[in-house]
Write an enzyme that holds these catalytic residues in place. Structure first.
Site, PDB file in Angstrom:
ATOM      1  N   ASP A 287       0.990  -1.083  -0.079  1.00 18.34           N
ATOM      2  CA  ASP A 287      -0.095   0.145  -0.176  1.00 18.34           C
ATOM      3  C   ASP A 287       0.983   1.334  -0.018  1.00 18.34           C
ATOM      4  O   ASP A 287       1.905   1.115   0.442  1.00 18.34           O
ATOM      5  CB  ASP A 287      -0.992   0.070   1.289  1.00 18.34           C
ATOM      6  CG  ASP A 287      -2.045  -1.178   1.164  1.00 18.34           C
ATOM      7  OD1 ASP A 287      -2.295  -1.684   0.171  1.00 18.34           O
ATOM      8  OD2 ASP A 287      -2.586  -1.568   2.226  1.00 18.34           O
TER       9      ASP A 287
ATOM     10  N   TYR B 101       5.551  -8.819   8.771  1.00 19.60           N
ATOM     11  CA  TYR B 101       5.173  -7.320   9.029  1.00 19.60           C
ATOM     12  C   TYR B 101       5.498  -6.811  10.423  1.00 19.60           C
ATOM     13  O   TYR B 101       5.381  -7.647  11.258  1.00 19.60           O
ATOM     14  CB  TYR B 101       3.969  -7.253   8.366  1.00 19.60           C
ATOM     15  CG  TYR B 101       3.854  -7.448   7.085  1.00 19.60           C
ATOM     16  CD1 TYR B 101       3.771  -6.529   5.983  1.00 19.60           C
ATOM     17  CD2 TYR B 101       3.299  -8.770   6.559  1.00 19.60           C
ATOM     18  CE1 TYR B 101       3.548  -6.719   4.742  1.00 19.60           C
ATOM     19  CE2 TYR B 101       2.942  -8.873   5.175  1.00 19.60           C
ATOM     20  CZ  TYR B 101       3.104  -8.035   4.227  1.00 19.60           C
ATOM     21  OH  TYR B 101       2.906  -8.258   3.129  1.00 19.60           O
TER      22      TYR B 101
ATOM     23  N   ASP C 149      -7.941   0.474   7.440  1.00 17.48           N
ATOM     24  CA  ASP C 149      -6.820   1.432   7.750  1.00 17.48           C
ATOM     25  C   ASP C 149      -6.975   2.637   8.238  1.00 17.48           C
ATOM     26  O   ASP C 149      -8.086   3.221   7.810  1.00 17.48           O
ATOM     27  CB  ASP C 149      -5.600   1.211   7.012  1.00 17.48           C
ATOM     28  CG  ASP C 149      -5.598   1.961   5.495  1.00 17.48           C
ATOM     29  OD1 ASP C 149      -6.596   2.686   5.620  1.00 17.48           O
ATOM     30  OD2 ASP C 149      -4.861   1.570   4.825  1.00 17.48           O
TER      31      ASP C 149
ATOM     32  N   ARG D 217      -4.303  -5.466   7.091  1.00 20.30           N
ATOM     33  CA  ARG D 217      -5.401  -4.583   7.379  1.00 20.30           C
ATOM     34  C   ARG D 217      -6.663  -5.390   7.992  1.00 20.30           C
ATOM     35  O   ARG D 217      -7.379  -5.334   8.905  1.00 20.30           O
ATOM     36  CB  ARG D 217      -5.857  -3.739   6.293  1.00 20.30           C
ATOM     37  CG  ARG D 217      -4.959  -2.744   5.773  1.00 20.30           C
ATOM     38  CD  ARG D 217      -5.355  -1.855   4.747  1.00 20.30           C
ATOM     39  NE  ARG D 217      -5.158  -2.714   3.464  1.00 20.30           N
ATOM     40  CZ  ARG D 217      -6.083  -3.112   2.504  1.00 20.30           C
ATOM     41  NH1 ARG D 217      -7.280  -2.455   2.710  1.00 20.30           N
ATOM     42  NH2 ARG D 217      -5.661  -3.537   1.397  1.00 20.30           N
TER      43      ARG D 217
END
Length: 301
Positions: free
Chosen positions: A39, A67, A81, A172
């Site tokens: 993103d 992550y 998000d 997300r």
């Protein structure tokens, strides 16, 4: 022409396609592809393939990832998000052990519904395009594997954690699902990709560094050879009589190869194949019933 992989650090504000476009201008070649969308607000590891290594792009998307994320409890948004439109807000009056238990309950994997704001396609149209039109469509859940989660910090309403996951996992969506389990909702507040396969964030370089390396002519030190992705497979070189067969992408017989003496190949096993100059050229798959090696992926210049 560059033929290999660079471990790029994607900075905030760039899409993955933006990174590729910038690199085409910096490096001066068109044949470049990234290995998995991040993103625009996310940062971190983005392996980028150049030249013949672009054939690795689809394989690299299958690699496991790691992550570091920040989740904000008590809020839900249309994008899952904090960049999206806020749908609901709730007070967060939850004990930390309860939060920790909810987060850790997702270790092992679960059936995850992909977000509407994603690049997945339904009837030929990307979900985020439908979402921007105000439409929501049914999405089939997909199984995702989550081998580990490490909670780094809980400072309510925010939780910072590291998660290892399989391809196709949306962090997300994971945050939103944790929030739903806690009954207060949640949205992702920050995301950093720290690993893709064997590519780690501590080795990633920024676009400004690539520009500097190109000017100095030292970029080669940061180009990773395509065969590095396949080092878990046995290696072999073709005999001089089979050079043309390799060049044409034909099947190869064991007698045409000099195979690592330690290799013990079974049906379906992969083999790294080099030419007589020890230049990496292909990955072949062993078909035991036929007694031949068939091309799986070619890396010819």
């Amino acid at each position: 022409m560059i033929n290999g992989i660079m471990n790029i650090y994607k900075e905030a504000g760039y899409t993955s396609h933006d990174v590729v476009a910038r690199l085409r201008g910096i490096v001066g070649q068109k044949k470049i592809g990234h290995t998995g969308t991040l993103d625009p607000d996310a940062v971190g590891v983005l392996p980028v393939c150049f030249g013949s290594a672009t054939k690795l792009c689809d394989l690299m998307t299958d690699k496991s990832k790691e992550y570091e994320a920040v989740m904000r409890l008590g809020v839900t948004t249309d994008t899952q998000d904090m960049s999206g439109r806020i749908i609901s807000e709730h007070m967060v009056d939850i004990d930390k052990p309860v939060v920790e238990g909810a987060v850790m309950s997702f270790v092992g994997g679960y059936e995850q519904i992909p977000p509407m704001y994603s690049a997945l396609k339904v009837n030929g149209k990307k979900l985020y395009e439908l979402a921007r039109e105000g439409r929501e469509v049914e999405r089939a859940p997909r199984h995702v594997d989550i081998p580990y989660i490490r909670i780094l910090e809980i400072t309510l309403p925010e939780v910072r954690f590291v998660v290892g996951c399989s391809k196709g996992t949306y962090i997300r969506a994971l945050c939103a699902d944790i929030g739903e389990k806690l009954g207060c909702g949640a949205a992702m507040a920050a995301l950093k990709r720290t690993r893709v396969g064997s590519f780690r964030i501590e080795d990633a370089i920024r676009l400004s560094k690539v520009e500097e390396l190109m000017q100095l002519g030292t970029y080669g030190n940061f180009v990773i050879a395509p065969d590095s992705i396949f080092m878990e497979y046995a290696g072999a070189s073709v005999k001089s009589s089979a050079e043309k067969a390799l060049l044409n992408g034909n099947k190869l017989y064991p007698e045409q190869l000099v195979i690592d003496s330690r290799a013990c190949l079974a049906d379906g096993d992969m083999l790294r194949v080099y030419n007589g100059k020890q230049e990496f050229r292909a990955v072949y798959r062993f078909a035991e019933s036929e007694g031949v090696f068939k091309p799986f992926k070619m890396f010819l210049d």
